[in-house]
Design a protein around this motif. Structure first.
Motif, PDB file in Angstrom:
ATOM      1  N   ASN A 703      15.186  21.951  -3.113  1.00 26.10           N
ATOM      2  CA  ASN A 703      14.355  21.177  -2.195  1.00 26.10           C
ATOM      3  C   ASN A 703      13.783  22.025  -1.064  1.00 26.10           C
ATOM      4  O   ASN A 703      12.742  21.703  -0.506  1.00 26.10           O
ATOM      5  N   LYS A 704      14.427  23.148  -0.692  1.00 26.12           N
ATOM      6  CA  LYS A 704      13.954  23.965   0.431  1.00 26.12           C
ATOM      7  C   LYS A 704      13.177  25.180  -0.025  1.00 26.12           C
ATOM      8  O   LYS A 704      11.982  25.286   0.173  1.00 26.12           O
ATOM      9  N   LEU A 705      13.838  26.149  -0.660  1.00 29.92           N
ATOM     10  CA  LEU A 705      13.182  27.375  -1.111  1.00 29.92           C
ATOM     11  C   LEU A 705      13.662  27.721  -2.508  1.00 29.92           C
ATOM     12  O   LEU A 705      14.823  27.470  -2.858  1.00 29.92           O
ATOM     13  N   ILE A 706      12.763  28.308  -3.285  1.00 26.58           N
ATOM     14  CA  ILE A 706      13.107  28.811  -4.615  1.00 26.58           C
ATOM     15  C   ILE A 706      13.132  30.333  -4.534  1.00 26.58           C
ATOM     16  O   ILE A 706      12.183  30.964  -4.066  1.00 26.58           O
ATOM     17  N   HIS A 707      14.221  30.912  -5.009  1.00 25.96           N
ATOM     18  CA  HIS A 707      14.413  32.359  -4.959  1.00 25.96           C
ATOM     19  C   HIS A 707      14.347  32.919  -6.370  1.00 25.96           C
ATOM     20  O   HIS A 707      15.072  32.466  -7.261  1.00 25.96           O
ATOM     21  N   ALA A 708      13.467  33.908  -6.571  1.00 26.99           N
ATOM     22  CA  ALA A 708      13.348  34.589  -7.864  1.00 26.99           C
ATOM     23  C   ALA A 708      13.587  36.074  -7.646  1.00 26.99           C
ATOM     24  O   ALA A 708      13.087  36.659  -6.671  1.00 26.99           O
ATOM     25  N   ARG A 709      14.345  36.687  -8.547  1.00 29.68           N
ATOM     26  CA  ARG A 709      14.659  38.108  -8.457  1.00 29.68           C
ATOM     27  C   ARG A 709      13.882  38.887  -9.514  1.00 29.68           C
ATOM     28  O   ARG A 709      13.551  38.351 -10.572  1.00 29.68           O
ATOM     29  N   GLY A 710      13.658  40.169  -9.191  1.00 25.24           N
ATOM     30  CA  GLY A 710      12.955  41.028 -10.141  1.00 25.24           C
ATOM     31  C   GLY A 710      12.879  42.445  -9.616  1.00 25.24           C
ATOM     32  O   GLY A 710      13.595  42.843  -8.698  1.00 25.24           O
ATOM     33  N   THR A 711      11.964  43.225 -10.186  1.00 21.85           N
ATOM     34  CA  THR A 711      11.729  44.609  -9.773  1.00 21.85           C
ATOM     35  C   THR A 711      10.232  44.857  -9.693  1.00 21.85           C
ATOM     36  O   THR A 711       9.441  44.225 -10.403  1.00 21.85           O
ATOM     37  N   ASN A 712       9.857  45.790  -8.815  1.00 25.96           N
ATOM     38  CA  ASN A 712       8.447  46.212  -8.641  1.00 25.96           C
ATOM     39  C   ASN A 712       7.537  45.032  -8.299  1.00 25.96           C
ATOM     40  O   ASN A 712       6.371  44.999  -8.712  1.00 25.96           O
ATOM     41  N   LEU A 713       8.035  44.070  -7.536  1.00 28.43           N
ATOM     42  CA  LEU A 713       7.250  42.852  -7.304  1.00 28.43           C
ATOM     43  C   LEU A 713       6.082  43.087  -6.355  1.00 28.43           C
ATOM     44  O   LEU A 713       5.022  42.485  -6.535  1.00 28.43           O
ATOM     45  N   ASN A 714       6.251  43.926  -5.340  1.00 29.51           N
ATOM     46  CA  ASN A 714       5.188  44.084  -4.344  1.00 29.51           C
ATOM     47  C   ASN A 714       4.507  45.432  -4.399  1.00 29.51           C
ATOM     48  O   ASN A 714       3.820  45.818  -3.462  1.00 29.51           O
ATOM     49  N   LYS A 715       4.703  46.199  -5.479  1.00 31.95           N
ATOM     50  CA  LYS A 715       4.062  47.507  -5.572  1.00 31.95           C
ATOM     51  C   LYS A 715       2.555  47.392  -5.726  1.00 31.95           C
ATOM     52  O   LYS A 715       1.817  48.270  -5.279  1.00 31.95           O
ATOM     53  N   ALA A 716       2.092  46.362  -6.406  1.00 34.06           N
ATOM     54  CA  ALA A 716       0.645  46.193  -6.591  1.00 34.06           C
ATOM     55  C   ALA A 716       0.275  44.725  -6.478  1.00 34.06           C
ATOM     56  O   ALA A 716      -0.615  44.241  -7.183  1.00 34.06           O
ATOM     57  N   MET A 717       0.940  43.990  -5.589  1.00 33.36           N
ATOM     58  CA  MET A 717       0.649  42.580  -5.401  1.00 33.36           C
ATOM     59  C   MET A 717       1.049  42.208  -3.981  1.00 33.36           C
ATOM     60  O   MET A 717       2.089  42.645  -3.482  1.00 33.36           O
ATOM     61  N   THR A 718       0.206  41.424  -3.320  1.00 28.29           N
ATOM     62  CA  THR A 718       0.476  40.985  -1.958  1.00 28.29           C
ATOM     63  C   THR A 718       0.911  39.528  -1.964  1.00 28.29           C
ATOM     64  O   THR A 718       0.779  38.817  -2.966  1.00 28.29           O
ATOM     65  N   LEU A 719       1.425  39.109  -0.812  1.00 26.06           N
ATOM     66  CA  LEU A 719       1.861  37.722  -0.698  1.00 26.06           C
ATOM     67  C   LEU A 719       0.692  36.759  -0.859  1.00 26.06           C
ATOM     68  O   LEU A 719       0.858  35.655  -1.393  1.00 26.06           O
ATOM     69  N   GLN A 720      -0.484  37.172  -0.432  1.00 28.72           N
ATOM     70  CA  GLN A 720      -1.646  36.296  -0.542  1.00 28.72           C
ATOM     71  C   GLN A 720      -2.148  36.196  -1.988  1.00 28.72           C
ATOM     72  O   GLN A 720      -2.677  35.163  -2.396  1.00 28.72           O
ATOM     73  N   GLU A 721      -1.967  37.254  -2.799  1.00 32.45           N
ATOM     74  CA  GLU A 721      -2.450  37.235  -4.172  1.00 32.45           C
ATOM     75  C   GLU A 721      -1.481  36.543  -5.126  1.00 32.45           C
ATOM     76  O   GLU A 721      -1.893  35.938  -6.106  1.00 32.45           O
ATOM     77  N   ALA A 722      -0.202  36.669  -4.861  1.00 31.38           N
ATOM     78  CA  ALA A 722       0.799  36.105  -5.769  1.00 31.38           C
ATOM     79  C   ALA A 722       0.734  34.581  -5.745  1.00 31.38           C
ATOM     80  O   ALA A 722       0.435  33.963  -4.716  1.00 31.38           O
ATOM     81  N   GLU A 723       1.033  33.986  -6.875  1.00 29.74           N
ATOM     82  CA  GLU A 723       1.021  32.536  -7.023  1.00 29.74           C
ATOM     83  C   GLU A 723       2.276  32.097  -7.758  1.00 29.74           C
ATOM     84  O   GLU A 723       2.796  32.812  -8.614  1.00 29.74           O
ATOM     85  N   ALA A 724       2.748  30.903  -7.399  1.00 33.43           N
ATOM     86  CA  ALA A 724       3.894  30.307  -8.079  1.00 33.43           C
ATOM     87  C   ALA A 724       3.636  28.815  -8.208  1.00 33.43           C
ATOM     88  O   ALA A 724       2.989  28.198  -7.343  1.00 33.43           O
TER      89      ALA A 724
END
Length: 1050
Positions: A703-724
């Protein structure tokens, strides 16, 4: 147990020697295990030779007709290893070529047949490929003979084998037939009492009818085949099967290419038909539309094609074609006519383009479809403009299954109009006739002629000239202007993922001299998301094939490129040239080059090219690769042109491991290529991100926040470009780091994209992360839908009232602590004042004692004279405490115990350190403002951070925890001795340190404690008396220290 031997005669087994305890490896060796019985079948129809000629010690048993292990004492009837010439065998067949559907006697000889019984009814010859077998007879001369099959039962003529049969060959009853090729090699076997005897009988079966549909082709066959034209059957057969005709029918003309030509002539006309002669010398005369046509022997093909160059005509006319072959005249039918006409270009568009060329020009006029592509030449001030023939002969166009028609969007005009692909000349499911030769395609210009401009050395207006067959046609007033090439100024972002895209259509460009990008229908984007996407290319020698969606990704990040002059360009492309690095070692087995695919996204897409030799453009030569002389070139055709200064690309995909390649990224603008590089750096690719799926596939209580884990997430992607997304609704992005992604889901649980009817778990909404054009489904999410039993009206008082009580108690406790601290401060202040009075009285007493002692010393000097000591002894006694080492102390001797190899280095370092001590900026570095204030004798209080100084040597030592009071005394003594020769400089250092100490205590509101503590180097050097390791020190002149009772040492 050894594995079974199927098509080989041995198997290699690796045997290892290990210690039983600890399983320790000692040695290994590969042993071959062979089977002589398998060795006899390695070579077809040669059992004995195959047995004795292999590398194993096998021998052939003539009595039992088998291959066995060699024995040391062979008996009679044994052929030993490597004695294949002693094997019984048949050889030297005659004739070597056998016609189909005709009975032929084949004779051959035998060798070493003493032990083989070949009787009248005991031997047979045949072929496994054709599945026939005939009896063998022995002639009086000792040779052998058998007859090939000829006639079928019931007197029917021999028929050709069903083309669906393997190899297109076989025996129809008792007739040898073959219709798949002109010839068929046969290896005949010979059996004696059902046992194969070694046979070297190799013959060739040939078919006169194959590829010889007319008399001229039949008569052109090799004399060995003895082919003849049978007029009654209208076919080419073996000469013994028909009464051959001595003459061929007149020539037949079926088609001509091209069907039009300019009045000036000079173009090549190709005449297609049959019975057009056996040799080039048979052609005696050719006329086209009543005009003479000069024969070109180099373009002649036996019986089927004649090439000639037509003469000029005075006026437009239409007529047939006549060919004289050895006195027999052949005329074209009424529907095959040639027309002389005069092409006339009238205008061209566009009228300007970049200096680098590559602009697709459309020339309007009349009769521009005259001749063929090789006859038309367009130039701009002498620079060729390559004519584009549509459609190319080597391009196949295929659309997605079930797609009735494609649509496109014009991105330049911003319109959303749709048009049928048929209107663009792109017919779904229709390909180009494969019989058309790529080098001579049929033109379909209509009222337009299209060509691609070449690079021009200078800018400005250039006249356009068109010629047909070498004869120029008038084109007055047609001008094309070359403008300055577009300029790239900046781009962002600077990175993209390697293969960040879902599987979509692609195209593969076959290896060739270069793999230039497509020009088909500039500025159009095909609206399709199916499996197959059409591609076309203006160069007919470049073959593009549609691939099915095999890709697993592709760049997919929007790259904003800014510059100037983009409105001149018709077609943009983002090109990535990947040169494999020889030194790179992959962590796992690399994929094959041919299976690598890229994904184009929503547009015409990308093309994966294998470019042999030099890669096109300014990226340099590509001389290394997975294969010799190869490199990868990825062409991304997805872009949106906004205006003259901005264009947005969708980055194409590159191989999954970009660090294994030397990547060069370029922007191709028609014929101009520019490196995607600015002062900020070059565009680069990084490895794709990876995500961890939810545990169990379901994320609960989100209900509050969804947390996803991974690698290399922000090397070529910004918070404004990413979508969920949660189901069909967006999840608001909050945080994006290299390994974590947080987003805020909708307040109410949304429905899933695809609702399941039975399984309630799958009815939960999916959690989807989208980077660029690629999506990851990490699992499903479940909201916390539990309802609280306590009403909200009761929850608020229970939470707010305790919070107010806690705040009030905290404020009261703080006030009590503040009052207590104030009382403690006043008490300590009173104690300090009493301590000061006590210290002041003691100082007066000590001063009095000092004066008395000085007077006594003065009297002693007047009586006995002044004791004079050398400088070294004086400084040892005054500045340093007695050491346990006595006179051998390093402080007294000045000799360091240094190994001889390092002595020169240490002395040089001490010399450099001495130079640093003579630098005030090294010992103490004060700001200009503080220096000015101190020079005036004033001490001011500064704000925190107003006088920021770099670290100094003295302050750095004082900040060390292990720098004890005794160490400070020694340091002050050493510094004083080192600077005795520069007393003015040393005085300045001391003055600065005391002023700094004074300022520190003034700011701290404790000036009375300044002289009570000797924790700084300044007071120690100034003679401060402390209780440190060297306690009881007295200040001397300029900061020299003297131990208490130094007078006893003098």
């Amino acid at each position: 147990m050894l594995p079974p031997l199927l098509s080989v005669d041995h198997v290699a087994v690796t045997i290892q020697l290990l210690l039983r305890q600890g399983n320790i490896f000692l040695t290994s060796y590969q042993y071959p295990f062979y089977d002589c019985r398998k060795a006899m079948s390695l070579e077809e129809n040669l059992p004995c030779i195959s047995c004795v000629s292999n590398r194993w010690t096998c021998q052939w048993d003539l009595r039992y007709h088998e291959c066995r292990e060699a024995s040391p004492n062979p008996e009679d009837g044994i052929i030993r290893a490597h004695m294949e010439d002693s094997c019984p065998q048949f050889l030297d067949p005659s004739p070597l070529v056998i016609p189909v559907n005709h009975e032929t006697d084949v004779t051959f000889q035998g060798k070493n047949l003493d032990t083989v019984k070949v009787r009248k009814q005991g031997a047979a010859a045949g072929g496994d490929l054709l599945k026939f077998e005939e009896p063998v007879r022995m002639q009086e001369s000792g040779n052998f003979i058998f007859r090939t099959p000829k006639v079928q039962p019931q007197g029917r003529p021999a028929q050709l084998l069903d083309p669906r049969a393997p190899y297109g060959v076989g025996v129809t009853s008792r007739s040898l037939s073959h219709d798949a090729n002109e010839t068929l090699p046969l290896h005949l076997y010979v059996k004696s009492y059902s046992k194969n005897i070694d046979s070297k009988l190799h013959v060739t079966l040939y078919n006169c009818s194959f590829g010889r549909s007319d008399c001229s082709l039949c008569r052109a066959a090799h004399p060995t085949y003895k082919c003849a034209w049978c007029g009654g059957q209208s076919r080419c057969v073996y000469e013994a099967l028909c009464n051959a005709t001595s003459e061929c029918p007149p020539p037949v003309i079926t088609r001509i290419q091209p069907e039009t030509g300019p009045l000036g002539g000079g173009i090549r006309v190709t005449i297609l038909g049959s019975n057009l002669g056996v040799r080039a010398e048979d052609i005696q005369r050719i006329s086209v539309a009543g005009r003479n046509c000069t024969f070109q022997p180099e373009g002649y093909s036996v019986s089927t094609r004649i090439v000639c160059v037509i003469e000029a005509a005075e006026a437009p006319l239409t007529g047939g074609v006549e060919v004289d072959v050895l006195g027999k005249l052949g005329r074209s039918p009424p529907d095959v006519q040639f027309t002389f006409q005069q092409p006339q270009p009238l205008s061209v568009e566009p009228q300007e383009g970049p200096q680098a060329g590559g602009t697709m020009l459309t020339i309007h006029g009349t009769h521009l479809d005259t001749g063929s592509q090789e006859d038309v030449r367009v130039t701009l001030s002498g620079v060729p403009c390559k004519v584009w023939v549509s459609p190319p002969a080597a391009v196949w166009l295929t659309l997605a299954l079930g797609m009735e028609g494609g649509t496109y969007r014009d991105l330049r005009g911003g319109g959303d109009g749709e048009a049928s692909l048929v209107g663009l000349g792109l017919v779904p499911g229709e390909g180009v006739d494969a019989d058309q030769h790529p080098s001579s395609p049929r033109t379909k210009f209509g009222a337009q002629l299209q060509c691609v401009t070449g690079p021009q050395a200078t800018r400005g207006q250039m006249p356009l000239e068109v010629s047909y067959g070498g004869s120029p046609v008038p084109s007055p007033g047609i001008i094309f202007t070359y403008r300055e090439n577009p300029v790239l100024r900046a781009f962002e972002p600077l990175r993209s993922f390697a293969r960040n895209q879902t599987g979509t259509p692609q195209a593969l460009c076959s290896p060739g001299p270069a793999c230039p990008p497509a020009h088909l229908q500039h500025n159009l984007v095909l609206s399709t998301a199916h499996r197959v996407c059409p591609f076309a290319h203006p160069d007919p020698h470049v073959h593009l094939e549609a691939l099915h969606g095999l890709s697993q990704g592709g760049g997919g990040r929007s790259i904003n490129v800014t510059g100037q002059g983009f409105s001149l360009i018709q077609r943009f492309a983002m090109v990535v040239i990947a040169e494999p690095l020889q030194s790179w070692q992959p962590p796992r087995e690399a994929e094959s080059l041919q299976s690598m695919t890229v994904s184009p996204g929503a547009g015409w897409g990308s093309a994966l090219a294998l470019a042999n030799g030099d890669a096109p453009g300014k990226g340099g030569a590509c001389t290394r690769g997975l294969m010799a002389g190869t490199c990868l070139q990825v062409v991304g055709m997805d872009y949106v042109l906004h205006n003259d200064t901005k264009v947005v690309f969708l980055s194409p995909a590159v191989p999954e491991e970009p660090e294994a390649y030397n990547l060069t990224v370029l922007i191709e603008m028609d014929g101009h290529r520019a490196l995607l590089r600015t002062e900020a750096g070059a565009f680069e690719y990084v490895p794709d991100p990876t995500f961890e799926n939810f545990t169990g596939g379901v994320k609960k209580q989100v209900n509050k926040l969804i947390h996803a884990r991974g690698t290399n997430l922000n090397k070529a992607m910004t918070l404004q470009e990413a979508e969920a997304f949660v189901g069909a609704e967006r999840c608001t992005m909050k945080t994006l780091t290299e390994t974590d992604l947080y987003c805020e889901p909708p307040e109410v649980q949304p429905p899933p994209k695809r609702r399941q009817k039975r399984d309630t778990t799958h009815n939960l909404p999916e959690f989807i992360v989208k980077f660029g054009s690629r999506e990851w489904v990490l699992g499903r999410v479940e909201y916390d839908t539990r309802v609280s039993d306590v009403p909200l009206s009761l929850i608020l008082p229970l939470v707010i009232v305790p919070m107010v009580v806690v705040i009030a108690v905290s404020v009261y406790c703080y006030w009590r602590k503040s009052q207590q601290a104030e009382r403690e401060y006043e008490k300590i202040k009173s104690q300090l004042e009493g301590l000061e009075e006590s210290v002041r009285d003691r100082c007066k007493k000590e001063f009095t004692d000092l004066m008395i002692e000085m007077e006594d010393q003065t009297n002693d000097v007047h009586e006995a004279g002044i004791p004079v000591l050398d400088y070294k002894t004086y400084t040892d006694r005054v500045f340093f405490l007695p050491s346990k080492d006595g006179d051998k102390d390093v402080m007294i001797t000045g000799k360091l115990d240094i190994p001889e190899p390092r002595r020169q280095v240490v002395e040089q370092a001490l010399y450099q350190f001495s130079n640093l001590l003579n630098s005030k900026s090294f010992l103490i570095n004060v700001s200009r403002e503080a220096a000015g204030q101190r020079a005036g004798g004033r001490v001011h209080r500064h704000r925190a951070g107003s006088d920021r100084r770099p670290p100094q040597f003295i302050h750095t030592l004082e900040n060390q925890r292990e720098f004890s009071a005794r160490a400070k005394v020694y340091f002050a003594s050493l510094l004083t001795v080192a600077l005795h020769g520069k007393l003015e400089y040393y005085t300045d250092i001391m003055r600065t340190l005391f002023l700094e100490l004074l300022e520190q205590y003034v700011v701290a509101k404790n000036p009375k404690l300044m002289l009570r503590r000797c924790t700084r180097v300044g007071p120690q050097a100034g003679g401060c008396r402390g209780s440190g390791a060297g306690g009881g020190w007295r200040g001397g002149l300029w900061g020299t220290q003297e131990p208490a009772g130094a007078s006893q040492h003098r």
